[in-house]
Design a protein around this motif. Structure first.
Motif, PDB file in Angstrom:
ATOM      1  N   LYS A  77      54.470 -14.229  24.984  1.00 14.74           N
ATOM      2  CA  LYS A  77      54.929 -15.613  25.136  1.00 14.74           C
ATOM      3  C   LYS A  77      53.995 -16.371  26.068  1.00 14.74           C
ATOM      4  N   PRO A  78      53.748 -17.654  25.762  1.00 20.58           N
ATOM      5  CA  PRO A  78      52.891 -18.463  26.628  1.00 20.58           C
ATOM      6  C   PRO A  78      53.473 -18.585  28.033  1.00 20.58           C
ATOM      7  N   VAL A  79      52.600 -18.503  29.021  1.00 19.83           N
ATOM      8  CA  VAL A  79      53.022 -18.611  30.412  1.00 19.83           C
ATOM      9  C   VAL A  79      52.298 -19.772  31.097  1.00 19.83           C
ATOM     10  N   LYS A  80      51.017 -19.912  30.828  1.00 18.40           N
ATOM     11  CA  LYS A  80      50.204 -20.933  31.487  1.00 18.40           C
ATOM     12  C   LYS A  80      50.193 -22.226  30.678  1.00 18.40           C
ATOM     13  N   SER A  81      50.125 -23.348  31.402  1.00 19.33           N
ATOM     14  CA  SER A  81      50.152 -24.661  30.772  1.00 19.33           C
ATOM     15  C   SER A  81      48.747 -25.131  30.396  1.00 19.33           C
ATOM     16  N   LYS A  82      48.618 -25.587  29.163  1.00 25.02           N
ATOM     17  CA  LYS A  82      47.355 -26.137  28.682  1.00 25.02           C
ATOM     18  C   LYS A  82      46.986 -27.401  29.466  1.00 25.02           C
ATOM     19  N   LEU A  83      47.980 -28.243  29.739  1.00 19.35           N
ATOM     20  CA  LEU A  83      47.735 -29.496  30.460  1.00 19.35           C
ATOM     21  C   LEU A  83      47.231 -29.231  31.872  1.00 19.35           C
ATOM     22  N   VAL A  84      47.870 -28.312  32.577  1.00 18.96           N
ATOM     23  CA  VAL A  84      47.453 -27.981  33.950  1.00 18.96           C
ATOM     24  C   VAL A  84      46.036 -27.410  33.945  1.00 18.96           C
ATOM     25  N   ALA A  85      45.756 -26.492  33.027  1.00 15.86           N
ATOM     26  CA  ALA A  85      44.425 -25.892  32.953  1.00 15.86           C
ATOM     27  C   ALA A  85      43.360 -26.947  32.645  1.00 15.86           C
ATOM     28  N   ALA A  86      43.658 -27.862  31.722  1.00 15.25           N
ATOM     29  CA  ALA A  86      42.697 -28.913  31.363  1.00 15.25           C
ATOM     30  C   ALA A  86      42.439 -29.845  32.540  1.00 15.25           C
ATOM     31  N   LEU A  87      43.505 -30.254  33.229  1.00 15.78           N
ATOM     32  CA  LEU A  87      43.328 -31.147  34.383  1.00 15.78           C
ATOM     33  C   LEU A  87      42.562 -30.470  35.513  1.00 15.78           C
ATOM     34  N   LEU A  88      42.844 -29.190  35.748  1.00 13.77           N
ATOM     35  CA  LEU A  88      42.099 -28.452  36.775  1.00 13.77           C
ATOM     36  C   LEU A  88      40.625 -28.351  36.398  1.00 13.77           C
ATOM     37  N   GLY A  89      40.335 -28.129  35.119  1.00 17.38           N
ATOM     38  CA  GLY A  89      38.953 -28.041  34.671  1.00 17.38           C
ATOM     39  C   GLY A  89      38.215 -29.354  34.819  1.00 17.38           C
ATOM     40  N   ILE A  90      38.864 -30.446  34.454  1.00 19.01           N
ATOM     41  CA  ILE A  90      38.226 -31.760  34.541  1.00 19.01           C
ATOM     42  C   ILE A  90      38.051 -32.190  35.991  1.00 19.01           C
ATOM     43  N   ALA A  91      39.091 -31.994  36.812  1.00 24.47           N
ATOM     44  CA  ALA A  91      39.041 -32.477  38.200  1.00 24.47           C
ATOM     45  C   ALA A  91      38.366 -31.494  39.152  1.00 24.47           C
ATOM     46  N   LEU A  92      38.649 -30.187  38.999  1.00 28.27           N
ATOM     47  CA  LEU A  92      38.155 -29.199  39.958  1.00 28.27           C
ATOM     48  C   LEU A  92      37.388 -28.069  39.285  1.00 28.27           C
ATOM     49  N   GLY A  93      36.820 -28.347  38.135  1.00 33.18           N
ATOM     50  CA  GLY A  93      36.072 -27.334  37.399  1.00 33.18           C
ATOM     51  C   GLY A  93      34.836 -26.854  38.129  1.00 33.18           C
ATOM     52  N   ALA A  94      34.322 -27.648  39.034  1.00 35.47           N
ATOM     53  CA  ALA A  94      33.128 -27.278  39.787  1.00 35.47           C
ATOM     54  C   ALA A  94      33.346 -26.003  40.587  1.00 35.47           C
ATOM     55  N   ILE A  95      34.565 -25.787  41.053  1.00 36.64           N
ATOM     56  CA  ILE A  95      34.845 -24.576  41.828  1.00 36.64           C
ATOM     57  C   ILE A  95      35.587 -23.533  40.994  1.00 36.64           C
ATOM     58  N   GLY A  96      35.685 -23.761  39.686  1.00 35.43           N
ATOM     59  CA  GLY A  96      36.260 -22.786  38.769  1.00 35.43           C
ATOM     60  C   GLY A  96      37.751 -22.593  38.898  1.00 35.43           C
ATOM     61  N   LEU A  97      38.445 -23.579  39.444  1.00 33.93           N
ATOM     62  CA  LEU A  97      39.882 -23.434  39.671  1.00 33.93           C
ATOM     63  C   LEU A  97      40.665 -23.274  38.368  1.00 33.93           C
TER      64      LEU A  97
END
Length: 137
Positions: free
Chosen positions: A66-86
């Protein structure tokens, strides 16, 4: 009986099941599940005179993850804080997240693009699984 696969050798196609402190050897011929055996799997098995006759997976291994992690949260973290690989750390790819942070530092900030692009790929559905192979919700 319910046991636990302690070891499995793909080359020899043999493994060992532990049940209540005793060990039972099995061969791939006794394996009844579609998924291949892996160390750590919980199994249901039958034995006759200390010989294993049938081995199959039990429990959560039979159900769809079953899915556990959110696609929206992961996408926003990548766009905003992707530089540090969050976003990668959030998805469970710890080494890759750390590597992205190092690349950003070593390249003087140009590594920001790597995380940003991955954030967009997550948002568009091109990256859709976490480190354990579960789909994002």
């Amino acid at each position: 009986m319910l046991g636990h696969i302690e070891s499995y050798d793909e080359r020899c196609q043999t493994g060992v099941i532990k049940y209540e402190g005793q060990f039972y050897e099995f061969h791939l011929d006794q394996w009844t599940s579609e998924a291949p055996p892996k160390v750590g799997d919980d199994v249901d098995f039958d034995h006759d005179e200390d010989k294993v006759t049938d081995v199959s997976l039990v429990g959560a291994y039979l159900m769809e993850a079953k899915p556990v992690k959110s696609k929206l949260v992961a996408a926003l973290l990548g766009i905003a804080l992707g530089a540090i690989g969050l976003h990668r750390i959030y998805l469970g790819f710890y080494f890759l997240g750390f590597t992205q942070a190092v690349v950003t530092l070593v390249t003087g900030g140009f590594g920001v693009m790597w995380g940003f692009i991955e954030g967009v790929l997550i948002a568009t559905g091109h990256i859709y699984k976490d480190a354990k192979g579960r789909h994002l919700k």
